[in-house]
Design a protein around this motif. Structure first.
Motif, PDB file in Angstrom:
ATOM      1  N   UNK A  62      -0.617   1.192   1.767  1.00 46.46           N
ATOM      2  CA  UNK A  62       0.505   2.110   1.601  1.00 46.46           C
ATOM      3  C   UNK A  62       0.664   3.046   2.791  1.00 46.46           C
ATOM      4  N   UNK A  63       1.913   3.514   2.995  1.00 44.70           N
ATOM      5  CA  UNK A  63       2.168   4.349   4.167  1.00 44.70           C
ATOM      6  C   UNK A  63       3.348   5.301   3.997  1.00 44.70           C
ATOM      7  N   UNK A  64       4.252   5.041   3.023  1.00 47.27           N
ATOM      8  CA  UNK A  64       5.499   5.794   2.925  1.00 47.27           C
ATOM      9  C   UNK A  64       5.250   7.042   2.087  1.00 47.27           C
ATOM     10  N   UNK A  65       5.128   8.188   2.761  1.00 44.86           N
ATOM     11  CA  UNK A  65       4.647   9.388   2.081  1.00 44.86           C
ATOM     12  C   UNK A  65       5.575   9.839   0.959  1.00 44.86           C
ATOM     13  N   UNK A  66       6.845   9.616   1.069  1.00 48.54           N
ATOM     14  CA  UNK A  66       7.746  10.053  -0.003  1.00 48.54           C
ATOM     15  C   UNK A  66       7.376   9.395  -1.330  1.00 48.54           C
ATOM     16  N   UNK A  67       7.036   8.100  -1.287  1.00 50.03           N
ATOM     17  CA  UNK A  67       6.609   7.420  -2.511  1.00 50.03           C
ATOM     18  C   UNK A  67       5.462   8.174  -3.174  1.00 50.03           C
ATOM     19  N   UNK A  68       4.463   8.496  -2.386  1.00 50.88           N
ATOM     20  CA  UNK A  68       3.273   9.179  -2.905  1.00 50.88           C
ATOM     21  C   UNK A  68       3.645  10.552  -3.467  1.00 50.88           C
ATOM     22  N   UNK A  69       4.379  11.322  -2.687  1.00 53.69           N
ATOM     23  CA  UNK A  69       4.662  12.700  -3.066  1.00 53.69           C
ATOM     24  C   UNK A  69       5.512  12.771  -4.332  1.00 53.69           C
ATOM     25  N   UNK A  70       6.579  11.990  -4.388  1.00 55.02           N
ATOM     26  CA  UNK A  70       7.498  12.116  -5.515  1.00 55.02           C
ATOM     27  C   UNK A  70       6.942  11.510  -6.801  1.00 55.02           C
ATOM     28  N   UNK A  71       6.019  10.554  -6.679  1.00 56.73           N
ATOM     29  CA  UNK A  71       5.455   9.939  -7.884  1.00 56.73           C
ATOM     30  C   UNK A  71       4.066  10.489  -8.216  1.00 56.73           C
ATOM     31  N   UNK A  72       3.624  11.481  -7.471  1.00 56.07           N
ATOM     32  CA  UNK A  72       2.410  12.198  -7.834  1.00 56.07           C
ATOM     33  C   UNK A  72       1.109  11.530  -7.446  1.00 56.07           C
ATOM     34  N   UNK A  73       1.123  10.690  -6.423  1.00 52.50           N
ATOM     35  CA  UNK A  73      -0.105  10.071  -5.931  1.00 52.50           C
ATOM     36  C   UNK A  73      -0.622  10.842  -4.722  1.00 52.50           C
ATOM     37  N   UNK A  74      -1.931  10.897  -4.580  1.00 54.41           N
ATOM     38  CA  UNK A  74      -2.521  11.578  -3.428  1.00 54.41           C
ATOM     39  C   UNK A  74      -2.334  10.726  -2.184  1.00 54.41           C
TER      40      UNK A  74
END
Length: 262
Positions: free
Chosen positions: A113-125
């Motif tokens: 994984x690399x796309x930070x928006x995915x992580x931030x908006x879905x609550x993943x570190x």
């Protein structure tokens, strides 16, 4: 003859699940299968990667299950799943289930994984590139272990595709676990990366020719495929995106594949 030279050329088509209705995506998958493509890929993101950042977009795994039921000949998978979004054992079970739905046509494509928006908006570190790769390495051990325990077992030994080109960690994981390695490199970079991958394979006791080499050809013509072929690429992936999903380059690459496989 080595395993890599004996492999036929295959064409994968990555349908970016963005900027299109699901009915358009479904119909395009049917067209891609009817044309004779070998693999249909989507990607595992939650938002578009280009165009309107808040445009239409659909989730990967549920879509792959639908494709598995819809299709009958083409292989399917993600290019690539993000390991951080789901528990490793759950990923193994989901993959096994889609493998059964498709009657053994599922490819488990994964990466860190690399796309930070995915992580931030879905609550993943989000962590760091290194921590995400460490998590991927640990997850692959768990996934392979879970596949050996599931009842029923997968239909076949599910092919593993691992994305990324990092030379210190990613290519080591590829050498240890992957059946397919996808590259987005030009020929010069690909030649170097293959040397690094070969070194990792030597260290872990693996024949590099066991790994199918894939290259994305979105900005290349079939005539440019010859140089990639000579380096060992056998899976060529054409990326297309909504809203229109232009299939002209797919047709061109399929014709080139057929000329190569005669």
């Amino acid at each position: 003859m080595t395993a890599s030279t004996a492999r036929p050329v295959r064409i994968g088509v990555q349908l970016a699940p963005q900027h299109a209705s699901y009915s358009k995506i479904r119909d395009t998958v049917a067209e891609v299968e009817a044309l004779g493509a070998d693999i249909a890929f989507n990607w595992d993101h939650f938002f578009p990667l280009n165009g309107d950042p808040d445009g239409l977009h659909f989730e990967s795994w549920t879509m792959l299950a639908a494709w598995a039921e819809q299709t009958s000949t083409i292989q399917i998978g993600a290019l690539v799943n993000c390991n951080s979004y789901r528990n490793a054992d759950l990923q193994a079970d989901m993959a096994r289930t889609i493998d059964h739905i498709s009657n053994g046509r599922f490819i488990f494509g994964t990466g860190s994984g690399w796309f930070q928006r995915d992580f931030d908006e879905y609550g993943y570190e989000f962590g760091t590139a290194g921590s995400r790769l460490d998590a991927l390495a640990a997850s692959m051990d768990r996934i392979e272990s879970r596949w050996s325990k599931l009842h029923p077992a997968p239909v076949r030994d599910i092919p593993v595709l691992i994305g990324g080109g990092g030379e210190q960690k990613t290519l080591r994981i590829v050498a240890q676990h992957a059946d397919i390695w996808p590259s987005f490199s030009n020929p010069q970079v690909l030649e170097h990366k293959l040397g690094v991958l070969g070194s990792w394979c030597d260290r872990v006791g693996r024949d590099r020719d066991e790994i199918e080499i894939s290259t994305e050809v979105r900005r290349r013509t079939p005539e440019q495929g010859d140089e990639l072929y000579d380096l060992g690429t056998r899976l060529f992936t054409v990326g297309i995106s909504g809203p229109d999903y232009d299939l002209a380059p797919v047709r061109d690459w399929l014709a080139w594949r057929d000329s190569r496989n005669t």
